[in-house]
Design a protein around this motif. Structure first.
Motif, PDB file in Angstrom:
ATOM      1  N   SER A  92       0.829  -1.207   0.000  1.00 39.65           N
ATOM      2  CA  SER A  92       0.000   0.000   0.000  1.00 39.65           C
ATOM      3  C   SER A  92       0.865   1.259   0.000  1.00 39.65           C
ATOM      4  O   SER A  92       0.568   2.236  -0.707  1.00 39.65           O
ATOM      5  CB  SER A  92      -0.933  -0.009   1.212  1.00 39.65           C
ATOM      6  OG  SER A  92      -1.803  -1.122   1.182  1.00 39.65           O
ATOM      7  N   GLU A  93       1.924   1.231   0.783  1.00 39.91           N
ATOM      8  CA  GLU A  93       2.815   2.391   0.805  1.00 39.91           C
ATOM      9  C   GLU A  93       3.486   2.593  -0.548  1.00 39.91           C
ATOM     10  O   GLU A  93       3.632   3.733  -1.020  1.00 39.91           O
ATOM     11  CB  GLU A  93       3.870   2.203   1.895  1.00 39.91           C
ATOM     12  CG  GLU A  93       3.305   2.227   3.311  1.00 39.91           C
ATOM     13  CD  GLU A  93       4.361   1.907   4.353  1.00 39.91           C
ATOM     14  OE1 GLU A  93       5.497   1.564   3.959  1.00 39.91           O
ATOM     15  OE2 GLU A  93       4.049   1.984   5.567  1.00 39.91           O
ATOM     16  N   VAL A  95       2.289   1.691  -3.473  1.00 37.97           N
ATOM     17  CA  VAL A  95       1.274   2.170  -4.417  1.00 37.97           C
ATOM     18  C   VAL A  95       1.037   3.661  -4.238  1.00 37.97           C
ATOM     19  O   VAL A  95       0.929   4.413  -5.214  1.00 37.97           O
ATOM     20  CB  VAL A  95      -0.033   1.378  -4.219  1.00 37.97           C
ATOM     21  CG1 VAL A  95      -1.194   2.066  -4.939  1.00 37.97           C
ATOM     22  CG2 VAL A  95       0.129  -0.038  -4.739  1.00 37.97           C
ATOM     23  N   GLN A  96       0.967   4.127  -3.000  1.00 37.05           N
ATOM     24  CA  GLN A  96       0.733   5.549  -2.752  1.00 37.05           C
ATOM     25  C   GLN A  96       1.885   6.407  -3.289  1.00 37.05           C
ATOM     26  O   GLN A  96       1.671   7.482  -3.849  1.00 37.05           O
ATOM     27  CB  GLN A  96       0.549   5.790  -1.251  1.00 37.05           C
ATOM     28  CG  GLN A  96      -0.736   5.212  -0.694  1.00 37.05           C
ATOM     29  CD  GLN A  96      -1.969   5.797  -1.337  1.00 37.05           C
ATOM     30  OE1 GLN A  96      -2.006   6.971  -1.712  1.00 37.05           O
ATOM     31  NE2 GLN A  96      -2.992   4.976  -1.510  1.00 37.05           N
ATOM     32  N   LEU A  97       3.114   5.918  -3.110  1.00 37.97           N
ATOM     33  CA  LEU A  97       4.262   6.665  -3.625  1.00 37.97           C
ATOM     34  C   LEU A  97       4.233   6.754  -5.148  1.00 37.97           C
ATOM     35  O   LEU A  97       4.499   7.806  -5.727  1.00 37.97           O
ATOM     36  CB  LEU A  97       5.566   6.011  -3.152  1.00 37.97           C
ATOM     37  CG  LEU A  97       5.892   6.138  -1.653  1.00 37.97           C
ATOM     38  CD1 LEU A  97       7.143   5.331  -1.320  1.00 37.97           C
ATOM     39  CD2 LEU A  97       6.102   7.613  -1.294  1.00 37.97           C
ATOM     40  N   ARG A  99       1.627   6.486  -7.129  1.00 39.95           N
ATOM     41  CA  ARG A  99       0.482   7.261  -7.607  1.00 39.95           C
ATOM     42  C   ARG A  99       0.751   8.766  -7.547  1.00 39.95           C
ATOM     43  O   ARG A  99       0.225   9.527  -8.357  1.00 39.95           O
ATOM     44  CB  ARG A  99      -0.767   6.928  -6.794  1.00 39.95           C
ATOM     45  CG  ARG A  99      -1.300   5.519  -7.024  1.00 39.95           C
ATOM     46  CD  ARG A  99      -2.583   5.292  -6.288  1.00 39.95           C
ATOM     47  NE  ARG A  99      -3.645   6.174  -6.784  1.00 39.95           N
ATOM     48  CZ  ARG A  99      -4.879   6.180  -6.303  1.00 39.95           C
ATOM     49  NH1 ARG A  99      -5.210   5.358  -5.323  1.00 39.95           N
ATOM     50  NH2 ARG A  99      -5.793   6.989  -6.811  1.00 39.95           N
ATOM     51  N   THR A 100       1.547   9.180  -6.579  1.00 36.76           N
ATOM     52  CA  THR A 100       1.849  10.612  -6.445  1.00 36.76           C
ATOM     53  C   THR A 100       3.071  11.023  -7.256  1.00 36.76           C
ATOM     54  O   THR A 100       3.426  12.203  -7.254  1.00 36.76           O
ATOM     55  CB  THR A 100       2.081  10.949  -4.970  1.00 36.76           C
ATOM     56  OG1 THR A 100       3.140  10.118  -4.441  1.00 36.76           O
ATOM     57  CG2 THR A 100       0.815  10.719  -4.148  1.00 36.76           C
ATOM     58  N   HIS A 109       0.691   3.284 -14.265  1.00 33.85           N
ATOM     59  CA  HIS A 109      -0.557   3.534 -13.549  1.00 33.85           C
ATOM     60  C   HIS A 109      -1.506   2.351 -13.676  1.00 33.85           C
ATOM     61  O   HIS A 109      -2.229   2.017 -12.720  1.00 33.85           O
ATOM     62  CB  HIS A 109      -1.229   4.808 -14.094  1.00 33.85           C
ATOM     63  CG  HIS A 109      -0.677   6.070 -13.498  1.00 33.85           C
ATOM     64  ND1 HIS A 109      -0.919   6.440 -12.193  1.00 33.85           N
ATOM     65  CD2 HIS A 109       0.110   7.046 -14.028  1.00 33.85           C
ATOM     66  CE1 HIS A 109      -0.316   7.598 -11.946  1.00 33.85           C
ATOM     67  NE2 HIS A 109       0.329   7.978 -13.036  1.00 33.85           N
ATOM     68  N   GLN A 116      -3.265  -2.588  -6.630  1.00 30.77           N
ATOM     69  CA  GLN A 116      -4.226  -2.098  -5.650  1.00 30.77           C
ATOM     70  C   GLN A 116      -5.457  -3.015  -5.586  1.00 30.77           C
ATOM     71  O   GLN A 116      -5.990  -3.265  -4.493  1.00 30.77           O
ATOM     72  CB  GLN A 116      -4.659  -0.678  -6.005  1.00 30.77           C
ATOM     73  CG  GLN A 116      -5.331   0.064  -4.861  1.00 30.77           C
ATOM     74  CD  GLN A 116      -5.456   1.542  -5.164  1.00 30.77           C
ATOM     75  OE1 GLN A 116      -5.267   1.969  -6.305  1.00 30.77           O
ATOM     76  NE2 GLN A 116      -5.761   2.328  -4.154  1.00 30.77           N
TER      77      GLN A 116
END
Length: 254
Positions: A92-93, A95-97, A99-100, A109, A116
């Motif tokens: 999850s961490e 994926v967040q990195l 995505r930003t 993407h 995800q």
């Protein structure tokens, strides 16, 4: 000849090619041996006979299905859950990195979306597994607190939850009904003759579908007959008959 050519398979059956080979493609197809002609099929290579080791997710799915279909509460898989939750947190961490990150391409993407989706699928299985155990703990709270052997299958937090739930249930029953009854009938532990127990226990006589993960030793059914379960065989038996096989991982519930 280029096999990517659209006419490649058409050219296999042209008359000119048949004259050179004295045998057209269709004739060779007709003369090919049938599957039931008795031709021996070569044995599979040894590496194909070996079973692949289960991944943590596959293990969790197996324990999840066992827990859902078992009438009794099964041993807690705390270590397996902890490892999967750590992996989910890490994914999850990441994926967040990504995505930003403005430098991520459209293909990246798309891969992020797949990761995800897989993370959410694992989260669903974990939640369902824990909710199933929580339901059983609350349903059999008094039974759990009177059986040390059952308590060993639970984690410390699960045992504490069962203790609190059983205490609250006892208080509710006492203030609602039991305090108005004679003193000899103000407990839930008494078992008068010809009266069902007031402590809910698992119904181990309930029938379950069992899939043999390996060749299992014969088991004795309630009617005295022996059941021989081979690998891949599915049987419908009382849970009590295969309880130990499930604990050893030789079978799984379906």
């Amino acid at each position: 000849m280029d096999i990517d050519d659209d006419d490649f398979f058409t050219n296999l059956d042209r008359p000119g090619r048949a004259a050179n080979n004295n045998n057209t493609f269709q004739e060779r197809l007709r003369q090919a041996p049938r599957d039931d002609d008795g031709a021996e099929i070569p044995d599979a290579p040894p590496f194909m006979l070996e079973e692949e080791e289960e991944t943590p997710l596959q293990q969790l799915i197996r324990h999840w299905m066992n827990e859902r279909h078992s009438p009794d509460i099964l041993p807690n898989e705390g270590e397996l859950l902890a490892g999967l939750l750590d992996h989910i947190r890490s994914q999850s961490e990441t994926v967040q990195l990504l995505r930003t990150d403005p430098m991520s391409s459209e293909e990246e993407h798309f891969r992020i979306m797949l990761v995800q989706t897989e993370v959410e699928r694992v989260k669903f299985i974990v939640r369902s597994y824990l909710r199933t155990r929580l339901f059983k703990i609350e349903k059999f709270a008094r039974y759990i607190m009177t059986n040390p052997e059952v308590q060993q299958r639970l984690s410390e937090s699960e045992v504490e939850h069962a203790r609190r739930f059983a205490r609250l249930t006892d208080q509710h029953f006492y203030h609602s009904v039991l305090q108005s009854l004679p003193e000899t009938q103000q407990t839930l532990d008494d078992q008068p003759p010809f009266v069902p127990s007031m402590v809910t226990e698992p119904d181990k006589a309930r029938a379950v579908f069992v899939l043999a993960r390996q060749d299992c030793p014969p088991v004795r059914l309630p009617d005295g007959t022996a059941l021989d379960m081979r690998k891949g065989h599915i049987s419908l038996t009382p849970y009590s008959v295969v309880e130990q096989l499930i604990a050893r991982g030789e079978v799984e519930l379906v």
